[in-house]
Every structure is written in C-alpha cells, then in structure tokens.
Design an enzyme around this catalytic site. Structure first.
Site, short mmCIF file in Angstrom:
data_model
loop_
_atom_site.label_atom_id
_atom_site.label_comp_id
_atom_site.label_asym_id
_atom_site.label_seq_id
_atom_site.Cartn_x
_atom_site.Cartn_y
_atom_site.Cartn_z
CE1 TYR A 165 -3.04 3.09 0.72
CE2 TYR A 165 -2.14 3.14 2.94
CZ TYR A 165 -2.90 3.71 1.95
OH TYR A 165 -3.53 4.91 2.17
CG ASP A 222 -2.27 -4.12 6.55
OD1 ASP A 222 -3.46 -4.44 6.72
OD2 ASP A 222 -1.93 -2.98 6.17
CE LYS A 235 -8.99 1.88 3.51
NZ LYS A 235 -8.14 2.51 4.53
#
Length: 394
Positions: free
Chosen positions: A103, A175, A200
């Site tokens: 990311y 993650d 999220k």
C-alpha cells in the site's frame, strides 16, 4: 455460555453488549470523558486519563484482541497511526523486510518519514523464502506482510514466513485489513502483531477513520501499550462506538463482499476489454491454494487491467452506481486508479516493475446486487470502447 465457546458470528454481534440491571442497555455507552475521579490517594477505578485508557475504547480493544486471538488490542486514530505506533518499536539502524506489492501509504511512511530516523526497508516477495533470506541482514528486526497485497492481491504463506522469522529472532507483523479476523487470523498462524485499517472492512460504512493493533505475548503487548499511550494517536470514544457498531455486521458483510467480488471478477475475466484480473478467489490465481489453506474466505476487493490505458478515464467517468473514490471495504462499491491515487507516492519505476501501471484499476466491491454492478461495469466499458474507437478519448 462463555465468549470462548461462541462462534465468531455471535461474538461479532455481541460486541459491546452489556448486562446492566439499572437501564437494561444492550449497547455500551459513549463515555465522553477525559478525566476520571480517584476513590482516594493511591487508588484508581482503572481509568485515570482518556489517552491512557477510556471505557468505550477499552471495550473495542478487548473485542479486537479476542477476535484476532491476541493478548491485547489497541485502537488508533487511523490505520496509518496504528502502523506508526508499531514501527516505533524499532530504532535507528534497524532494518525491516516488507512485502513487495505494498500500500502506497505504508511505503510513504517507511521511505519519507521513518528513513529520517535511520530505519531502512527492503521490499521482497514475502512468499519467496530464498528472497527473504537474501534480504536478511544482521540489523534486520522484523518482516512486515500484507496478504493479500493491495492492489495486486499477492498472497503470502503466513505460517511459513512466521516459522522462518522465529528461526532468526524476527518479529512478524501482518496487515490483515483486506480479510479481517472473520476470514483470517494471522496470530493463530504464528504472527506477533496484526494491524488493521479499521476504516475499511471492520467499520464497513465509509464513515469512521480508525486503526487497530493486536499483539501476542505479555512483553510485546506491554511495549506496544507504552507506545500507544506515549504517542497518543488513540481513537476517540465516539469513533470507538461507531467502529463497534460497524463490526457487529462484519460476518454478514464479508460473506456478501466475497460472493459479489467473485461474481464481478469472473465477469471481467471473460470481458474482451480486460487483459488480466487479480483476485485470490479465482482458481487460476497464483495464491489461490495458499489463500484457501490459511483463510476461510476471500476479500471483497480485486484489481484488473484493461487492454488499453485509454479506456481508464472514460470508464471512471461513465460509472453510475459504482463510485470513483479512494477507499475500500465499505458497503458501497468504489473504484480507484492506483497509479495516481493510492500508490502515487511510490516511484513510477518501482510501481510499474511490480505491475501497478496505467492500465490497472482497483475495485472495492460493495454489497449491492451483483447484477446491478455488472450492468454498470458493462455500460462503462462499452462507453469507453465507443469513445476510444471513435477517436474521441480525452
């Protein structure tokens, strides 16, 4: 029946549920307080100052720890605040091995901020143990894994990396944003720390900014707790309540997210304007078997490449039901262009070497009816085709 005996769907639905005889409230209240009275000198109710510990946040943190099979949970003001808190475990001169397809915000934090303090990182395919070994240095302290990765959905064998990491005395940080503890629990596979952008899937409604950390082991939990309190990027009582409310429906939402994503990925894989689809739920995905072995389901996000970069702009402009927006994991479907949005901070040569190029679109599939989503994609792709073939692409 104790929480340990309940299935995860029941534990999620019961987050914050209390048995309070005075009012009969079934939801834990928002304690909008920063200070708490002491009964007398040297005594505490367990709450002294809200940055250190807050009643509403504590209920959320306990739920997060239980869901991830950890020993302690820490709620942060964002996913990036959670990562920053974890990375503060390391000191100048320390080295980290990090997932190659990463990311963009995590890359920015490592390369533009932590690098100022002498912390370095190597980016490798974390499913390649030979590559991990080749990247290991005497000063290496941890392996940081995204699985599946964002946006190319690369899958790492968590157990294999954790076993390798423990052999060399390294922390393993995972993650788990894209799968949530409903589908994947890395601590049960040997990881030391799990982080989430709770904005999220855990929150699930595009309405709360939050991050979570869950740790395994008393010593590590104490150390992260010290950093959490000292840095102070903690989640507010109101946002803690909002996040718990979202988490109550996580099981229902994740089941719909994954079924919709599989339907949409399967549709796009056969579309003549689509060159490639990246989704672990597809049988021909390189990480499909590992994903099925270590997780009980799939995420609701995938990426795909169109055959011509000129399609991208008219596709995004023509979408009607699906929003062109920069996030993921909510009930509403969103489409993102990673090259100039989520991964803009990664240098172009690095992005393109991994596969994040100007033909890649990322699709966070919501919980709408799949036929409506397919219809919207179909008309946007057709509008793009007509515009490009007509020589009118802007």
């Amino acid at each position: 029946m104790t929480d340990k005996k309940l299935r995860i769907e029941s534990r999620l639905a019961q987050i914050g549920s209390i048995h309070e005889p005075v009012t009969g409230s079934v939801n834990y209240p928002i304690y909008q307080a920063t200070a708490f009275r002491h009964p007398r000198l040297g005594q505490s109710t367990g709450f002294d100052y809200a940055r250190t510990k807050s009643p509403t946040r504590s209920v959320l943190e306990q739920a997060a720890a239980e869901l991830e099979s950890g020993d302690a949970g820490f709620a942060c003001s964002s996913g990036m605040a959670a990562l920053q808190t974890v990375f503060t475990l390391f000191s100048s001169g320390d080295h980290l091995i990090v997932s190659l397809d990463l990311y963009g915000g995590t890359y920015r934090l490592l390369e533009r901020i932590l690098s100022r303090y002498g912390i370095t990182a190597s980016y490798v395919d974390t499913n390649d143990l030979d590559a991990l070994e080749a990247s290991r240095r005497p000063e290496t302290k941890a392996v940081v894994i995204e699985t599946p990765t964002n946006p190319l959905m690369m899958v790492t064998d968590i157990s294999a990396v954790c076993t390798w990491g423990k052999k060399h005395g390294l922390l393993t940080i995972v993650d788990n944003t894209l799968l949530s503890p409903y589908f994947q629990r890395p601590l049960e596979l040997g990881a030391d720390i799990v982080v989430h952008s709770a904005t999220k899937y855990l929150g699930g409604h595009n309405d709360v900014l939050a991050g979570l950390i869950v740790t395994k082991g008393a010593k590590l939990s104490e150390e992260v707790g010290f950093l959490h309190n000292s840095i102070g990027a903690v989640l507010s009582p109101t946002d803690s309540y909002q996040l718990m409310k979202g988490m109550k429906t996580l099981a229902l939402r994740m089941e719909r997210h994954q079924s919709n994503a599989l339907a949409l990925a399967s549709y796009l894989r056969e579309h003549p304007q689509v060159a490639e689809v990246f989704y672990p739920g597809l049988p021909d995905h390189p990480g499909h078997d590992i994903q099925n072995r270590q997780s009980s389901g799939n995420t609701g996000i995938f990426s795909f490449k169109v055959t011509d970069a000129r399609y991208v702009e008219p596709i995004l402009r023509s979408l009607e039901l699906i929003a062109f927006a920069e996030s993921l994991g909510g009930v509403e479907s969103l489409m993102t262009y990673p090259a100039i949005q989520t991964h803009a901070d990664i240098p172009a040569e690095i992005r393109e070497a991994v596969g994040v190029d100007d033909r890649l679109l990322r699709f966070s599939v919501g919980i709408e009816h799949p036929d409506d989503l397919i219809a919207d994609l179909a008309q946007a792709l057709e509008a793009a085709r007509l515009e490009v073939e007509g020589g009118q692409s802007r």
